[in-house]
Design an enzyme around this catalytic site. Structure first.
Site, short mmCIF file in Angstrom:
data_model
loop_
_atom_site.label_atom_id
_atom_site.label_comp_id
_atom_site.label_asym_id
_atom_site.label_seq_id
_atom_site.Cartn_x
_atom_site.Cartn_y
_atom_site.Cartn_z
N THR A 187 0.68 -1.24 -0.06
CA THR A 187 -0.22 -0.01 0.01
C THR A 187 0.93 1.43 0.05
OG1 THR A 187 -1.75 -1.11 1.34
CG2 THR A 187 -2.01 1.22 1.22
N SER A 207 4.44 1.26 -0.67
CA SER A 207 5.91 1.09 -1.32
C SER A 207 5.55 0.11 -2.39
CB SER A 207 6.92 0.94 -0.51
OG SER A 207 6.53 -0.33 0.49
N VAL A 220 8.89 -2.42 -4.18
CA VAL A 220 10.23 -2.61 -3.90
C VAL A 220 10.78 -3.28 -5.20
CG1 VAL A 220 11.74 -4.46 -2.50
CG2 VAL A 220 9.66 -3.25 -1.74
N LYS A 233 13.49 0.12 -1.89
CA LYS A 233 11.94 0.29 -1.59
C LYS A 233 11.82 1.75 -2.16
CE LYS A 233 9.08 0.22 2.51
NZ LYS A 233 8.87 -0.09 3.93
N ASP A 283 3.07 -5.34 11.99
CA ASP A 283 2.67 -6.11 10.74
C ASP A 283 3.42 -7.30 10.73
OD1 ASP A 283 1.14 -6.18 8.56
OD2 ASP A 283 2.50 -4.86 7.14
#
Length: 485
Positions: free
Chosen positions: A75, A77, A79, A101, A188
């Site tokens: 949401t 970022s 990578v 990132k 997270d």
């Protein structure tokens, strides 16, 4: 002879009748294959455009790194996989790889700064990812971090034996213990944020975009998720919006026209706090009922951190309790362990908080969940009672073969679920869930693994294991390899 010719004629007719079906199937196959190839090419073109756009916005990046492909997206970022430009002539096995990132431009600066501080202060040891470099140009910001090859959690979930599960959970809890020692909640924790290089037994806890300081107070507004603008802030005329745009662009020679006034709006009626009656949970009209009375409806809405991924949120987050600490992460570690023991991922599949609480009630039982809610200053009302499931029986059912048919005479059914004994998954009241039988194994795992899962999935945060206490548990107490070995 004529009869044989007649049969051959019928066979030829049948084959001719089937030709259109075969052709249509072949054409359909070619069409699907072409469509898949086009979608793959479209996806590749989109990713190449994103990489090109990133390199144009951040010229310093292209001077140092070769950006190869996108390896992840979230949401906040995206990578990318990168390598040093000076190593371009080396074979891939000798190159040093990096995870680049790229943060979305709409991310709040305070959140970006907090994530960078976490990577700088905590990263680089105890299975926690660090940061090698940070580049910025205007609103384009990238973090350059180490990269380890890894596969999806679902690809090796069912192949891990007891020793590998022990090493995996040991490495995860070591990383959480290190993060929690800084007074930080990751918020997270999930398999996709705990990278596992299975061939080399390397681990990395990543993505601190939602991390926050462990505190009893809600996070500052700068670190909260963006909210919708109030309606009154959007009630300005088109001329005023156009004028604001012109001013932001700094148009040369443009006369500053007066901004059109906002349309009047009626202010919201604020109820004074002293006029809100105090509600006693035992005497409230809606206590124990599936409804909300007027006095309770006048209370201000609960405000508490809710960041995280659905399926890994503990009861205190689902109930919007402001008292949230580092045990939020150990609950998520317990969900990961439950997935490893049952070979089911995701373990919880609820789409919203209410459904998530219903799933927890099915697994843990309604009474433990109600006691935890009461301790957190909340109340849970359910239409029926749930006894809870035994994780040991559940793992044996999901991992093992189907139970054989009950021999005659059939054993008496369970008094609670009314199922025969081989099919019953109810909790065993005669034995606590965290009790350990050193000689017992369930579905190829020692009994201590299920006891640890029970302590990590304790609904009451005060009684839930911390990362340090979990590492002292008999299941993880055996010596484990150090990070990087």
């Amino acid at each position: 002879m004529s009869r044989i010719r007649g049969i051959e004629a019928k066979l030829i007719k049948i084959q001719k009748d089937r030709l259109p079906d075969l052709d249509s199937r072949s054409n359909k196959y070619v069409e699907i294959k072409k469509k898949n190839e086009e979608s793959f090419e479209y996806k590749s073109d989109v990713e190449n455009d994103q990489i090109t756009d990133l390199l144009l916005k951040l010229p310093k990046l292209t001077k140092i790194f070769d950006v190869h492909k996108k390896i992840g997206e979230g949401t906040f970022s995206s990578v990318y996989l990168g390598s040093l430009k000076q190593h371009a002539a080396l074979p891939d096995v000798q190159k040093r790889w990096f995870a680049i990132k790229h943060l979305v431009p709409t991310a709040h600066p305070a959140r970006i700064e907090h994530e960078l501080r976490c990577l700088r202060d905590m990263g680089g040891k105890d299975n926690v990812i660090g940061v090698e470099l940070c580049l910025r140009n205007l609103d384009t910001i990238v973090f350059v971090m180490p990269y380890i090859p890894h596969r999806k959690f679902s690809e090796y979930l069912g192949d891990m034996d007891a020793e590998e599960v022990r090493q995996y959970m040991y490495a995860l809890l070591v990383a959480l213990r290190h993060v929690h020692s800084f007074g930080v909640i990751h918020r997270d924790v999930k398999p996709s944020n705990f990278l596992y290089d299975r061939e080399n037994r390397r681990y990395l806890l990543v993505d601190f975009g939602l991390a926050q300081r462990a505190s009893s107070e809600p996070p500052p507004a700068a670190l909260e998720a963006p909210r919708k603008r109030p309606r009154e802030l959007d009630e300005c005329t088109n001329d005023a919006k156009r004028m604001a745009l012109d001013l932001s662009l700094g148009a040369r020679g443009a006369a500053a026209a007066p901004v059109a006034p906002r349309r009047p709006f009626l202010p919201k009626v604020q109820i004074p706090k002293h006029n809100i009656p105090k509600v006693n949970p035992g005497a409230c009209g809606c206590a124990g009922a599936g409804g909300v009375c007027t006095a309770c409806a006048a209370r201000p809405a609960a405000r508490a951190p809710r960041a995280g991924t659905q399926g890994f949120r503990p009861p205190e987050v689902l109930l919007k309790s402001p008292r949230q600490g580092t045990r939020v992460d150990t609950w998520a570690a317990g969900v990961v362990l439950a997935s490893l023991l049952t070979a089911r991922y995701p373990f919880f599949r609820a789409a919203d908080d209410v459904s998530a609480l219903a799933e927890l009630a099915d697994l843990l039982g309604t009474e433990p969940l109600r006691r935890a809610a009461h301790a957190l200053g909340r109340r849970i009302v359910t239409s029926s009672r749930r006894r809870g499931l035994c994780l040991r029986k559940l793992a044996a059912r999901l991992r093992g073969p189907a139970p054989p048919p009950a021999p005659p005479p059939a054993p008496p059914p369970c008094a609670h679920c009314r199922l025969p004994a081989p099919h019953c998954l109810c909790r065993d009241d005669a034995r606590p869930a965290d009790a350990i039988d050193a000689a017992a194994t369930v579905a190829g795992f020692p009994d201590a693994a299920f006891a640890l899962a029970a302590k990590l999935l304790e609904p009451l945060p005060a009684e839930r294991y911390s990362a340090q206490r979990a590492l002292d548990h008999p299941f993880l107490a055996a010596p484990a390899p150090r990070s990087g070995e």
